[in-house]
Design a protein around this motif. Structure first.
Motif, short mmCIF file in Angstrom:
data_model
loop_
_atom_site.label_atom_id
_atom_site.label_comp_id
_atom_site.label_asym_id
_atom_site.label_seq_id
_atom_site.Cartn_x
_atom_site.Cartn_y
_atom_site.Cartn_z
N UNK A 94 0.84 -1.20 0.00
CA UNK A 94 0.00 0.00 0.00
C UNK A 94 0.87 1.25 0.00
N UNK A 95 1.97 1.22 0.76
CA UNK A 95 2.89 2.36 0.80
C UNK A 95 3.49 2.63 -0.58
N UNK A 96 3.91 1.59 -1.26
CA UNK A 96 4.50 1.74 -2.60
C UNK A 96 3.46 2.28 -3.58
N UNK A 97 2.22 1.82 -3.47
CA UNK A 97 1.17 2.32 -4.35
C UNK A 97 0.93 3.81 -4.11
N UNK A 98 0.94 4.20 -2.84
CA UNK A 98 0.79 5.63 -2.52
C UNK A 98 1.94 6.45 -3.07
N UNK A 99 3.15 5.91 -2.97
CA UNK A 99 4.32 6.62 -3.50
C UNK A 99 4.24 6.76 -5.01
N UNK A 100 3.72 5.73 -5.67
CA UNK A 100 3.60 5.77 -7.14
C UNK A 100 2.69 6.91 -7.58
N UNK A 101 1.67 7.21 -6.77
CA UNK A 101 0.75 8.29 -7.13
C UNK A 101 1.48 9.62 -7.21
N UNK A 141 -4.37 2.68 5.91
CA UNK A 141 -4.52 4.08 5.52
C UNK A 141 -3.27 4.87 5.87
N UNK A 142 -2.69 4.58 7.04
CA UNK A 142 -1.43 5.22 7.41
C UNK A 142 -0.35 4.91 6.37
N UNK A 143 -0.25 3.65 5.98
CA UNK A 143 0.76 3.25 5.00
C UNK A 143 0.55 3.99 3.68
N UNK A 144 -0.70 4.13 3.25
CA UNK A 144 -0.97 4.84 2.00
C UNK A 144 -0.59 6.30 2.08
N UNK A 145 -0.90 6.96 3.20
CA UNK A 145 -0.55 8.37 3.36
C UNK A 145 0.96 8.57 3.42
N UNK A 146 1.65 7.68 4.13
CA UNK A 146 3.11 7.78 4.18
C UNK A 146 3.70 7.55 2.79
N UNK A 147 3.04 6.70 1.98
CA UNK A 147 3.48 6.51 0.62
C UNK A 147 3.39 7.80 -0.19
N UNK A 148 2.30 8.56 0.00
CA UNK A 148 2.17 9.85 -0.68
C UNK A 148 3.31 10.79 -0.28
N UNK A 149 3.62 10.82 1.00
CA UNK A 149 4.70 11.69 1.48
C UNK A 149 6.06 11.25 0.94
N UNK A 150 6.35 9.96 1.04
CA UNK A 150 7.66 9.48 0.59
C UNK A 150 7.82 9.63 -0.92
#
Length: 303
Positions: A94-101, A141-150
């Motif tokens: 989920x974190x990687x998916x958020x980062x990809x965005x 959800x935390x992992x996804x948001x951290x992905x956006x930040x990273x």
């Protein structure tokens, strides 16, 4: 384990889960809480229950029970290493998916999403840390948001210093792998003395980070990384020394996370706390990645 490590594992709920007594295991993998002739809900001693039960079984049924393996943690609803691994992988996906965005959207939108991810991730980190029961939805959800930040942070720094993003990912995986290997081989343990040093060093680092952030916000220093690059020691930016210390602290935090997980599995913590363990590992890995990519950017900027 001495207190002072990851606050997620030192929280009252996870510590209480580690103190729960393991589920008792009866002969031939069976648990007998009720047998013929006993009142509903009346619990018998394991041997007595076994003797009473076998009086009402055929030879074929008895043979089937002899052949069954003993009940393991997965059968009794207890946390296992596999649970922690699978849930940690889910958080990282989920974190990687958020980062990809934030890596592939328009630059202006990427910046906005990075800010949302940083603020939202901070809030959910606090919520998940102090929540009475782990919530898979909030942890993901935390992992996804951290992905956006990273993702936004990586995009920004990689544009200035091409290649630092990939190097930071490789560095994070390398530190994690080496730390896990040393822990499994018993080379490094979270002793009380090391935990005390970790606490003192972490508090000192946190104070420095807050002062540095305030000075950057107020314009007291105009360097991209504040005091980390405006102060040099023997020609080397202060941020290099601070970064090495911070990476060491994050690596030792992983050791304490592994220790807490090991204790939880050994004590028979409920299976739902594998989400808490996955959350704790994700938080530490995010911290480790941020420190590595910042150190690499400082080193590249000093070339």
């Amino acid at each position: 384990m001495a207190l002072g490590g990851n606050p997620i594992f030192n929280g009252k709920n996870f510590r209480g889960a580690k103190q729960a007594p393991p589920v008792p295991q009866y002969p031939y993998g069976q648990q007998f809480n009720q047998v013929p002739g006993r009142a509903p809900g009346q619990v018998m001693d394991g041997q007595a229950a076994w003797a009473a039960q076998q009086q009402n079984m055929t030879n074929e049924q008895l043979q089937q029970m002899y052949n069954q393996p003993a009940a393991g943690p997965a059968d009794t609803g207890r946390m296992t290493y596999d649970d922690v691994i699978m849930k940690t992988v889910a958080c990282l996906v989920v974190l990687v998916l958020g980062a990809a965005v934030t890596l592939f959207v328009a630059p202006a939108l990427s910046t906005m999403l990075m800010i949302v991810g940083a603020l939202g991730g901070f809030v959910l980190a606090l919520v998940n840390t102090f929540k009475k029961q782990p919530s898979p939805a909030l942890i993901l959800a935390y992992a996804g948001l951290e992905g956006l930040f990273l993702g936004g942070l990586t995009r920004f720094l990689d544009a200035m210093y091409p290649g630092v993003g990939l190097q930071a990912v490789i560095g994070t995986l390398a530190v994690f792998g080496v730390t896990l290997l040393l822990f499994k081989n018993g080379k490094v343990r979270a002793t009380p003395k090391l935990v005390r040093f970790f606490m003192i060093a972490t508090i000192g680092y946190a104070v420095f980070a807050v002062i540095n952030l305030v000075m950057m916000w107020t314009g007291a220093v105009d360097e991209p990384f504040g005091l980390r690059t405006s102060i040099t020691i023997a020609g080397i930016p202060l941020g290099v020394f601070i970064g090495i210390l911070a990476i060491g602290l994050a690596a030792f935090s992983l050791i304490m996370d592994f220790t807490s997980i090991e204790e939880g599995v050994r004590a028979g913590a409920p299976e739902r706390y594998s989400w808490t363990a996955a959350f704790g590992l994700t938080v530490t890995l995010v911290w480790l990645y941020v420190e590595i990519i910042r150190l690499l950017a400082i080193l590249r900027g000093d070339d």
